[in-house]
Design a protein around this motif. Sequence first.
Motif, short mmCIF file in Angstrom:
data_model
loop_
_atom_site.label_atom_id
_atom_site.label_comp_id
_atom_site.label_asym_id
_atom_site.label_seq_id
_atom_site.Cartn_x
_atom_site.Cartn_y
_atom_site.Cartn_z
N UNK A 123 38.72 0.41 -25.05
CA UNK A 123 37.86 1.74 -24.40
C UNK A 123 36.83 1.88 -25.23
N UNK A 124 36.76 2.09 -26.55
CA UNK A 124 35.96 2.42 -27.45
C UNK A 124 34.76 1.26 -27.32
N UNK A 125 34.88 0.05 -27.31
CA UNK A 125 33.96 -0.90 -27.11
C UNK A 125 33.16 -0.99 -25.75
N UNK A 126 33.90 -0.87 -24.72
CA UNK A 126 33.18 -0.50 -23.31
C UNK A 126 32.13 0.43 -23.15
N UNK A 127 32.59 1.75 -23.81
CA UNK A 127 32.05 3.00 -23.69
C UNK A 127 30.97 3.17 -24.82
N UNK A 128 31.02 2.21 -25.88
CA UNK A 128 30.32 2.47 -27.05
C UNK A 128 30.48 3.97 -27.75
N UNK A 129 31.72 4.24 -27.82
CA UNK A 129 32.24 5.56 -28.09
C UNK A 129 32.51 5.59 -29.70
N UNK A 185 29.85 13.75 -27.29
CA UNK A 185 29.49 12.82 -28.47
C UNK A 185 28.23 12.08 -28.21
N UNK A 186 27.68 12.32 -27.04
CA UNK A 186 26.56 11.73 -26.62
C UNK A 186 26.87 10.39 -25.73
N UNK A 187 28.04 10.11 -25.51
CA UNK A 187 28.34 9.22 -24.45
C UNK A 187 28.10 9.35 -23.23
N UNK A 188 27.20 8.60 -22.43
CA UNK A 188 26.94 8.92 -21.11
C UNK A 188 27.54 8.11 -20.26
N UNK A 189 28.54 8.82 -19.40
CA UNK A 189 29.43 8.26 -18.50
C UNK A 189 29.74 9.24 -17.28
N UNK A 190 29.58 8.78 -16.25
CA UNK A 190 29.77 9.42 -14.93
C UNK A 190 31.41 9.61 -14.87
N UNK A 191 32.00 10.75 -14.42
CA UNK A 191 33.41 10.64 -14.38
C UNK A 191 33.80 9.78 -13.40
N UNK A 192 33.42 9.65 -12.31
CA UNK A 192 33.76 8.45 -11.22
C UNK A 192 33.73 7.17 -11.77
#
Length: 101
Positions: A10-16, A69-76
């Motif tokens: 999940x961290x890799x996919x989101x670059x979190x 944390x600056x990760x851009x992801x929509x809830x959906x």
Amino acid sequence: MIRFTLTEEDRAVLDAPEVLEYDPSRPKLKELRELERQCGVTYDALGDGLSSGDMLSLARVVWMALLRAGVTVRWEDLDLDLLGITYEVDEESPKAQKPKK
């Protein structure tokens, strides 16, 4: 303060970042607007859901921590391994206070 650790995938996919932090006693206005707009949930309802052990409420708090944390992801668009998330709660943090009316 709540500290979340997502799965490596999940961290890799989101670059979190490796650890996400969220202080539920200090929500930001933008987060509250996005919570209601994208999730259709108020902050009070989110707290109720967390208290009852609702997994979607946990995911919403992780989402808010990601936004902070600056990760851009929509809830959906968010897809997490919910059972792979670990977290710890810092009991020293002040409890969230409801605004006085």
